[in-house]
Design an enzyme around this catalytic site. Structure first.
Site, PDB file in Angstrom:
ATOM      1  N   TYR A 146      -3.148  -1.961  -6.669  1.00 59.17           N
ATOM      2  CA  TYR A 146      -3.341  -2.206  -5.238  1.00 59.17           C
ATOM      3  C   TYR A 146      -4.524  -1.354  -4.781  1.00 59.17           C
ATOM      4  O   TYR A 146      -4.543  -0.143  -5.005  1.00 59.17           O
ATOM      5  CB  TYR A 146      -2.090  -1.842  -4.437  1.00 59.17           C
ATOM      6  CG  TYR A 146      -2.213  -2.175  -2.972  1.00 59.17           C
ATOM      7  CD1 TYR A 146      -1.866  -3.435  -2.506  1.00 59.17           C
ATOM      8  CD2 TYR A 146      -2.699  -1.244  -2.075  1.00 59.17           C
ATOM      9  CE1 TYR A 146      -2.007  -3.764  -1.159  1.00 59.17           C
ATOM     10  CE2 TYR A 146      -2.840  -1.561  -0.730  1.00 59.17           C
ATOM     11  CZ  TYR A 146      -2.491  -2.816  -0.280  1.00 59.17           C
ATOM     12  OH  TYR A 146      -2.636  -3.128   1.041  1.00 59.17           O
ATOM     13  N   LYS A 269      -7.501   9.197   2.159  1.00 61.25           N
ATOM     14  CA  LYS A 269      -6.183   9.701   2.532  1.00 61.25           C
ATOM     15  C   LYS A 269      -6.141  11.219   2.677  1.00 61.25           C
ATOM     16  O   LYS A 269      -6.416  11.743   3.734  1.00 61.25           O
ATOM     17  CB  LYS A 269      -5.127   9.176   1.551  1.00 61.25           C
ATOM     18  CG  LYS A 269      -4.879   7.675   1.710  1.00 61.25           C
ATOM     19  CD  LYS A 269      -3.629   7.228   1.027  1.00 61.25           C
ATOM     20  CE  LYS A 269      -3.403   5.724   1.142  1.00 61.25           C
ATOM     21  NZ  LYS A 269      -3.085   5.264   2.499  1.00 61.25           N
TER      22      LYS A 269
END
Length: 425
Positions: A146, A269
């Site tokens: 992903y 992130k």
């Protein structure tokens, strides 16, 4: 035709992510955060088990990051990065080049993880074009992988197992491979590269842990096999460390555990400690130098409006300070041990297929979870922010989480799943 749901105070104008708005439950209203706690408008506190999609590695509201952002806000919250540069970005690029594996010395800043992957793919395709090799435009990615929700990123997610399966007839056709976890799959992977070499721009992998594709783990030796095959066939390797970078698997970068330096590295992130959005795509010298020319058309023609945002760069520099001054990797090792112990009872629960831990990632995989949104609500009613998806319940806490808070999270999972899974059959 489906009708719009009646308006309510929270959902009248909001379109939520990954949510069927026709049947959406009322979301929880957060008003403040501190450490590993999320405070709600109704006065409750939730212990956060997923660090806001794996970003808040130092916990929320760390005073060092807040102070750095406040100081930068007073001077210059933003300035365009086209024709201008600034000290926070220059300093951050130098530090990332020094901390990342090998000679990943050239940093292109973007504003989100998906864009970092898009830029990496664009770099890889243009690398070959700039070297006079046309036709090398396809990517190899892996089952259960992903890499984001934007269009090019969707094309390298698992077309059958990801949430983007609906778009598989629309997206560019890429090459899907099995991870080379043993001799047989290694031979199959190498055969794919041999057969398609002249069509392939790059191989794209999430090192050691595949995130939103199901929290699947693989050994450093598997990453090493991928890197070795890419080198033999002279194919670029892109490492997507947006999830696993900045300590999540136990080392600052997951590639370190395999002794691998990818040609291109994607970060995001945890880059700012979860304080604000920022991402980066790093390239080794041979990739960067392929774009150098007297011909302007050979430049990388990409430039997000908010790339290298000074406020975000200040947060990222402060986050790196904390990795240098506070015992983050030791904390990850402690969390790994505690997750292993705390989730072990789940192995005996009927309907649990696997329990696995790597660094500060703990996963309980089930035969079926049923309504994962209802399970999320169940955890919230107990005082925990845990967001199951697919067939897994997982924890990716802040590295600063207290032992008693983590123990409460694992205890909630092990005590809730028996009843939940028995009803979900």
């Amino acid at each position: 035709m489906a009708k719009s749901p009646p308006p309510n105070d929270l959902l009248q104008h909001i379109w939520l992510p990954y949510t069927q708005m026709q049947t959406a439950r009322q979301p929880l209203a957060a008003v403040s955060t501190q450490g590993s706690l999320i405070r709600l408008a109704d006065g409750r506190e939730l212990i956060d088990g997923i660090a806001s999609w794996w970003t808040a590695c130092h916990g929320y509201n760390h005073p060092h990051i807040q102070a750095a952002m406040t100081a930068q806000l007073e001077k210059m919250p933003h300035v365009m990065f086209g024709g201008l540069v600034h000290e926070p970005a220059l300093k951050l690029a130098e530090r990332l080049a020094a901390k990342t594996p090998g000679d990943l010395n050239h940093v292109f800043f973007v504003d989100s993880g998906s864009v970092a992957v898009e830029v990496a793919m664009k770099m890889a395709v243009q690398y070959w074009l700039n070297k006079g090799q046309s036709g090398r435009s396809r990517m190899v990615s892996f089952r259960n992988g992903y890499h984001g929700d934007t269009m090019a990123c969707m094309s390298v997610c698992d077309p059958d197992e990801s949430m983007h399966a609906l778009f598989k007839d629309y997206l560019p056709k890429q090459l899907l491979a099995e991870l080379p976890v043993d001799a047989t799959s290694e031979q199959a992977f190498d055969a794919l590269l041999t057969r398609e070499k002249h069509n392939i721009a790059a191989v794209l992998i999430e090192p050691l842990a595949q995130g939103a594709g199901g929290m699947k783990f693989h050994a450093p030796e598997t990453l090493r096999r991928v890197a070795d095959s890419c080198r033999r066939h002279e194919i670029l390797l892109i490492a997507d460390e947006i999830f696993v970078g900045f300590g999540r698997t136990g080392t600052l970068f997951a590639c370190e555990q395999a002794g691998v330096t990818p040609d291109i590295l994607c970060l995001g992130k945890g880059l700012t400690g979860g304080a604000v959005s920022l991402a980066a795509t790093l390239a080794r010298p041979h990739v960067y130098e392929a774009f150098l020319s007297d011909d302007a058309s050979r430049a990388l023609m990409h430039g997000p409006t908010f790339m290298a945002n000074p406020l975000a760069c200040a947060a990222a520099n402060a986050s790196l300070d904390l990795f240098e001054s506070e015992p983050r990797l030791e904390q990850v090792a402690r969390i790994e041990s505690q997750l292993g112990e705390g989730l072990a009872p789940c192995k005996k629960i009927p309907g649990v297929l696997d329990v696995r831990v790597k660094g500060a990632i703990g996963v309980v995989q089930c035969a079926s979870l049923g309504d994962s949104a209802a399970l999320r609500q169940n955890f919230a009613e107990q005082g925990f922010w845990i967001r199951p998806f697919g067939d897994i319940v997982y924890l990716t806490p802040a590295f600063t989480i207290r032992e008693d808070q983590l123990a409460a999270l694992t205890s909630s999972i092990s005590s809730t799943l028996p009843g939940w899974l028995s009803r979900s059959k």
